[in-house]
Design a protein around this motif. Structure first.
Motif, PDB file in Angstrom:
ATOM      1  N   ASP A  62      44.367  89.665 -73.070  1.00 34.78           N
ATOM      2  CA  ASP A  62      44.619  89.784 -74.507  1.00 34.78           C
ATOM      3  C   ASP A  62      43.272  89.939 -75.218  1.00 34.78           C
ATOM      4  O   ASP A  62      42.627  88.951 -75.569  1.00 34.78           O
ATOM      5  N   GLN A  63      42.853  91.175 -75.430  1.00 33.58           N
ATOM      6  CA  GLN A  63      41.555  91.468 -76.052  1.00 33.58           C
ATOM      7  C   GLN A  63      41.545  91.182 -77.547  1.00 33.58           C
ATOM      8  O   GLN A  63      40.494  91.189 -78.173  1.00 33.58           O
ATOM      9  N   SER A  64      42.715  90.897 -78.123  1.00 33.81           N
ATOM     10  CA  SER A  64      42.802  90.729 -79.577  1.00 33.81           C
ATOM     11  C   SER A  64      42.308  89.364 -80.051  1.00 33.81           C
ATOM     12  O   SER A  64      42.108  89.172 -81.247  1.00 33.81           O
ATOM     13  N   ARG A  65      42.117  88.409 -79.140  1.00 32.13           N
ATOM     14  CA  ARG A  65      41.641  87.102 -79.579  1.00 32.13           C
ATOM     15  C   ARG A  65      40.753  86.444 -78.539  1.00 32.13           C
ATOM     16  O   ARG A  65      40.830  86.735 -77.356  1.00 32.13           O
ATOM     17  N   PHE A  66      39.904  85.578 -79.051  1.00 32.42           N
ATOM     18  CA  PHE A  66      39.018  84.775 -78.212  1.00 32.42           C
ATOM     19  C   PHE A  66      39.442  83.317 -78.313  1.00 32.42           C
ATOM     20  O   PHE A  66      39.864  82.848 -79.362  1.00 32.42           O
ATOM     21  N   ILE A  67      39.259  82.588 -77.205  1.00 37.43           N
ATOM     22  CA  ILE A  67      39.456  81.144 -77.170  1.00 37.43           C
ATOM     23  C   ILE A  67      38.095  80.537 -76.843  1.00 37.43           C
ATOM     24  O   ILE A  67      37.430  80.963 -75.896  1.00 37.43           O
ATOM     25  N   THR A  68      37.678  79.568 -77.620  1.00 34.46           N
ATOM     26  CA  THR A  68      36.430  78.862 -77.341  1.00 34.46           C
ATOM     27  C   THR A  68      36.746  77.748 -76.347  1.00 34.46           C
ATOM     28  O   THR A  68      37.620  76.917 -76.596  1.00 34.46           O
ATOM     29  N   HIS A  93      38.873  85.452 -73.363  1.00 38.56           N
ATOM     30  CA  HIS A  93      40.142  86.052 -73.781  1.00 38.56           C
ATOM     31  C   HIS A  93      41.273  85.439 -72.956  1.00 38.56           C
ATOM     32  O   HIS A  93      41.105  85.190 -71.748  1.00 38.56           O
ATOM     33  N   PRO A  94      42.445  85.207 -73.544  1.00 35.38           N
ATOM     34  CA  PRO A  94      43.603  84.793 -72.734  1.00 35.38           C
ATOM     35  C   PRO A  94      43.907  85.857 -71.666  1.00 35.38           C
ATOM     36  O   PRO A  94      43.869  87.051 -71.948  1.00 35.38           O
ATOM     37  N   GLY A  95      44.140  85.404 -70.442  1.00 30.11           N
ATOM     38  CA  GLY A  95      44.361  86.311 -69.317  1.00 30.11           C
ATOM     39  C   GLY A  95      43.095  86.594 -68.531  1.00 30.11           C
ATOM     40  O   GLY A  95      43.155  87.095 -67.415  1.00 30.11           O
ATOM     41  N   GLN A  96      41.949  86.259 -69.090  1.00 28.95           N
ATOM     42  CA  GLN A  96      40.661  86.509 -68.451  1.00 28.95           C
ATOM     43  C   GLN A  96      40.307  85.375 -67.498  1.00 28.95           C
ATOM     44  O   GLN A  96      40.614  84.216 -67.745  1.00 28.95           O
ATOM     45  N   THR A  97      39.632  85.701 -66.394  1.00 21.75           N
ATOM     46  CA  THR A  97      39.120  84.702 -65.462  1.00 21.75           C
ATOM     47  C   THR A  97      37.648  84.471 -65.788  1.00 21.75           C
ATOM     48  O   THR A  97      36.912  85.414 -66.066  1.00 21.75           O
ATOM     49  N   ALA A  98      37.224  83.207 -65.778  1.00 18.32           N
ATOM     50  CA  ALA A  98      35.840  82.880 -66.116  1.00 18.32           C
ATOM     51  C   ALA A  98      35.287  81.896 -65.089  1.00 18.32           C
ATOM     52  O   ALA A  98      36.039  81.225 -64.384  1.00 18.32           O
ATOM     53  N   GLU A  99      33.966  81.836 -65.030  1.00 10.33           N
ATOM     54  CA  GLU A  99      33.288  80.930 -64.094  1.00 10.33           C
ATOM     55  C   GLU A  99      32.107  80.274 -64.795  1.00 10.33           C
ATOM     56  O   GLU A  99      31.394  80.925 -65.557  1.00 10.33           O
ATOM     57  N   VAL A 100      31.921  78.970 -64.528  1.00 10.98           N
ATOM     58  CA  VAL A 100      30.787  78.235 -65.075  1.00 10.98           C
ATOM     59  C   VAL A 100      30.311  77.255 -64.009  1.00 10.98           C
ATOM     60  O   VAL A 100      31.120  76.695 -63.278  1.00 10.98           O
ATOM     61  N   ASP A 101      28.991  77.091 -63.904  1.00  9.20           N
ATOM     62  CA  ASP A 101      28.407  76.214 -62.888  1.00  9.20           C
ATOM     63  C   ASP A 101      28.165  74.809 -63.429  1.00  9.20           C
ATOM     64  O   ASP A 101      27.651  74.637 -64.534  1.00  9.20           O
ATOM     65  N   PHE A 102      28.513  73.811 -62.605  1.00  9.27           N
ATOM     66  CA  PHE A 102      28.232  72.405 -62.882  1.00  9.27           C
ATOM     67  C   PHE A 102      27.252  71.917 -61.827  1.00  9.27           C
ATOM     68  O   PHE A 102      27.388  72.254 -60.647  1.00  9.27           O
TER      69      PHE A 102
END
Length: 194
Positions: A62-68, A93-102
């Motif tokens: 969903d490119q129409s919105r961002f989620i923080t 974006h909803p539907g997007q896969t993301a990665e963050v390192d801890f």
């Protein structure tokens, strides 16, 4: 005399009922915590999340919105570790896969075990957050002064409610006590050193 015996029987009955009620209340209070945890995991209430990996669902983003998405890390008493996150906040974006390192750092010279327990806010977002890979699925072991970086891979479901614009993931570290699995091997090892 008969009244005395009747009175003693009444007192005995009252004491037995009181003790039974006390035992029942204790058993109910003891069972309440696991029942509450199960209820929270099933409903997503109170930010409790499932601790099993989910598959990535290939859906249109969903490119129409961002989620923080915000990440907060906390330690706890009894575990000399520090946990930090590479990025404190990202927009997804909803539907997007993301990665963050801890990154986990053992600030002592001794080996220790710990577990990061997650919670999600708002709790209604819990069922829309898919964790594909997370350090929170299992206990972690760090040697003395060891530093370990582990990624969190997640996906926000496309059907995330419109009123949710910010999701906060909080990870709290807790110590885990480990017991030797086979004490006989430890005794043999000690015997070999002699």
């Amino acid at each position: 005399m008969a009244a005395d015996g009747s009175q003693q029987a009444g007192v005995r009955r009252t004491v037995i009922r009181s003790v039974a009620a006390l035992i029942g209340m204790f058993a109910f209070a003891f069972a309440l915590v696991p029942l509450y945890d199960v209820f929270c995991r099933v409903t997503g209430l109170n930010g409790k999340v499932d601790t099993t990996a989910k598959a990535i669902i290939h859906e249109e983003v969903d490119q129409s919105r961002f989620i923080t998405v915000q990440f907060i890390t906390r330690g706890s008493a009894g575990l000399p570790w520090q946990m930090s996150v590479e990025t404190r906040q990202m927009r997804v974006h909803p539907g997007q896969t993301a990665e963050v390192d801890f990154t986990f750092t053992n600030n002592s010279h001794q080996e220790s075990w710990g577990r990061a327990v997650p919670s999600v806010s708002p709790s209604s977002a819990t069922t829309h957050l898919r964790k594909v890979s997370c350090f929170c699925f299992q206990e972690q072991q760090l040697q003395g002064d060891e530093r370990l970086t582990i990624p969190l891979v997640f996906q926000l479901a496309k059907d995330l409610p419109e009123e949710i614009s910010t999701i906060t993931l909080v990870y709290t570290l807790y110590p885990v006590q480990r017991i030797a699995l086979n004490p006989l091997n430890n005794n043999n090892a000690a015997g070999d050193e002699i």
